[in-house]
Design a protein around this motif. Structure first.
Motif, PDB file in Angstrom:
ATOM      1  N   TYR A 243       0.879  -1.210  -0.017  1.00 55.77           N
ATOM      2  CA  TYR A 243       0.022   0.100  -0.026  1.00 55.77           C
ATOM      3  C   TYR A 243       0.801   1.354   0.115  1.00 55.77           C
ATOM      4  O   TYR A 243       1.730   1.108   0.800  1.00 55.77           O
ATOM      5  CB  TYR A 243      -0.851   0.045   1.246  1.00 55.77           C
ATOM      6  N   ALA A 244       0.755   2.345  -0.995  1.00 52.81           N
ATOM      7  CA  ALA A 244       1.603   3.243  -1.112  1.00 52.81           C
ATOM      8  C   ALA A 244       0.373   4.550  -0.979  1.00 52.81           C
ATOM      9  O   ALA A 244      -0.479   4.741  -1.930  1.00 52.81           O
ATOM     10  CB  ALA A 244       2.365   3.316  -2.104  1.00 52.81           C
ATOM     11  N   SER A 245       0.544   5.579  -0.355  1.00 50.51           N
ATOM     12  CA  SER A 245      -0.245   6.786  -0.417  1.00 50.51           C
ATOM     13  C   SER A 245       0.896   8.050  -0.443  1.00 50.51           C
ATOM     14  O   SER A 245       1.733   8.327   0.226  1.00 50.51           O
ATOM     15  CB  SER A 245      -0.929   6.947   0.954  1.00 50.51           C
ATOM     16  N   ASN A 246       0.780   8.776  -1.596  1.00 46.89           N
ATOM     17  CA  ASN A 246       1.461   9.881  -1.889  1.00 46.89           C
ATOM     18  C   ASN A 246       0.499  11.105  -2.145  1.00 46.89           C
ATOM     19  O   ASN A 246      -0.281  11.212  -3.094  1.00 46.89           O
ATOM     20  CB  ASN A 246       2.248   9.651  -3.217  1.00 46.89           C
ATOM     21  N   ARG A 247       0.688  12.176  -1.369  1.00 47.60           N
ATOM     22  CA  ARG A 247       0.234  13.084  -1.366  1.00 47.60           C
ATOM     23  C   ARG A 247       0.939  14.747  -1.453  1.00 47.60           C
ATOM     24  O   ARG A 247       1.840  14.578  -0.559  1.00 47.60           O
ATOM     25  CB  ARG A 247      -1.057  13.361  -0.219  1.00 47.60           C
ATOM     26  N   ILE A 248       0.468  15.574  -2.350  1.00 48.81           N
ATOM     27  CA  ILE A 248       1.103  17.138  -2.311  1.00 48.81           C
ATOM     28  C   ILE A 248       0.189  17.775  -1.861  1.00 48.81           C
ATOM     29  O   ILE A 248      -0.918  17.890  -2.728  1.00 48.81           O
ATOM     30  CB  ILE A 248       1.811  17.330  -3.637  1.00 48.81           C
ATOM     31  N   LEU A 249       0.053  18.747  -0.846  1.00 47.42           N
ATOM     32  CA  LEU A 249      -0.891  19.617  -0.518  1.00 47.42           C
ATOM     33  C   LEU A 249      -0.337  21.041  -0.324  1.00 47.42           C
ATOM     34  O   LEU A 249       0.715  21.487  -0.935  1.00 47.42           O
ATOM     35  CB  LEU A 249      -1.512  18.852   0.877  1.00 47.42           C
ATOM     36  N   GLY A 250      -1.008  21.936   0.240  1.00 46.20           N
ATOM     37  CA  GLY A 250      -0.513  23.135   0.650  1.00 46.20           C
ATOM     38  C   GLY A 250      -1.228  24.335  -0.206  1.00 46.20           C
ATOM     39  O   GLY A 250      -2.202  24.002  -0.808  1.00 46.20           O
ATOM     40  N   SER A 251      -0.545  25.470  -0.444  1.00 44.70           N
ATOM     41  CA  SER A 251      -1.092  26.429  -0.968  1.00 44.70           C
ATOM     42  C   SER A 251      -0.100  27.390  -1.550  1.00 44.70           C
ATOM     43  O   SER A 251       1.283  27.335  -0.974  1.00 44.70           O
ATOM     44  CB  SER A 251      -1.847  27.319  -0.151  1.00 44.70           C
ATOM     45  N   VAL A 252      -0.350  27.939  -2.753  1.00 48.07           N
ATOM     46  CA  VAL A 252       0.458  28.850  -3.650  1.00 48.07           C
ATOM     47  C   VAL A 252      -0.274  30.217  -3.864  1.00 48.07           C
ATOM     48  O   VAL A 252      -1.300  30.173  -4.228  1.00 48.07           O
ATOM     49  CB  VAL A 252       0.935  28.191  -4.638  1.00 48.07           C
ATOM     50  N   GLU A 253       0.418  31.335  -3.342  1.00 51.12           N
ATOM     51  CA  GLU A 253      -0.226  32.623  -3.558  1.00 51.12           C
ATOM     52  C   GLU A 253       0.929  33.496  -4.144  1.00 51.12           C
ATOM     53  O   GLU A 253       2.175  33.586  -3.447  1.00 51.12           O
ATOM     54  CB  GLU A 253      -0.762  33.074  -2.303  1.00 51.12           C
TER      55      GLU A 253
END
Length: 268
Positions: A243-253
């Motif tokens: 099982y693999a979980s890869n996430r890119i979150l956050g914000s850009v302003e």
């Protein structure tokens, strides 16, 4: 500190209860003492790595900071004014587990299991900004650039391998391999000019306000399992899961707020 978040089959919150079964018939005083000790310490035997059942609640996000700024100041530069914040966080992780079990004899039985898990996180606050002014004077230069950039990356390999073999008149083997990987990038990237009432002025070039997020996750998770049973009666059971979980979150302003801009060329 872990919080129980288990669910019932119908989606409702499950209840975690302490085991407290009746005493078995004929239980001795010593057996009763051992059973009561195990019941008293039942929380220590639970699987807190199961994310569907448990949530780690005493570790909050505390982002690293990368900042470049001009704060409550006046600037009169004869050349270019550059305010750049660059974040290049990186994680390179290799996690591997292996297990081998061999047995032989009239009756041979082998059981082998291997599990590997990794959890990698990057959380960074990247800011480049000009904020405020001083003595009624703003910020002036031939050209002005405010840029926040993130190029963080996670490279992760998680693997597990298990082998079991049994030899004999009766040979039986069981082998299980499991690999689990969690990779998360959660950054805040911001470039801005704010509250410069006296003005931001470029005499010859552009005024640039930029924010760029280029985070990457490169992850490999694998599991392998083999079981062999040899004899007049032979049986082998093998299983592998990953099982693999890869996430890119956050914000850009990127923005200008409550400021006056005067650019000789473009406002970007």
């Amino acid at each position: 500190v872990y919080k129980f978040i288990g669910k019932n089959d119908d989606g409702s919150n499950a209840t975690l209860t302490r085991p407290n079964g009746p005493a078995p018939s004929g239980e001795t005083a010593s057996q009763r003492a051992n059973r009561q000790a195990e019941e008293a310490n039942w929380l220590t035997r639970l699987n807190y790595n199961d994310k569907s059942q448990w949530e780690l609640v005493n570790v909050g996000r505390s982002a690293a900071q990368v900042q470049a700024y001009v704060l409550d100041s006046n600037v009169d530069a004869t050349g270019a004014l550059t305010v750049d914040a660059l974040s290049n966080q990186s994680i390179n992780a290799v996690v591997f587990a292996g297990s081998v079990a061999l047995s032989g004899g009239l009756v041979g039985v082998s059981i082998s299991g291997a599990g590997a898990g990794s959890e990698n996180r990057i959380a960074t606050q990247v800011q480049a900004y000009i904020q405020g002014d001083k003595d009624g004077k703003g910020v002036a230069a031939d050209s002005i650039r405010v840029k926040a950039q993130d190029t963080s990356g996670i490279r992760s390999f998680t693997g597990a391998a298990s082998v079991a073999a049994a030899l004999g008149a009766v040979g039986a083997s069981l082998s299980v391999g499991v690999g689990i990987a969690f990779n998360i990038v959660d950054n805040t990237v911001a470039g801005f000019v704010k509250n410069v009432d006296a003005g931001v002025t470029s005499r010859n070039g552009d005024i640039e306000i930029k924010a760029d997020e280029s985070a990457t996750v490169d992850a490999i998770a694998g599991a392998a399992s083999a079981a062999v049973g040899l004899g007049l009666v032979g049986a082998g059971i093998s299983g592998a899961g990953v099982y693999a979980s890869n996430r890119i979150l956050g914000s850009v302003e990127a923005f200008g707020d409550n400021s006056i801009f005067a650019s000789a060329r473009d406002l970007i």
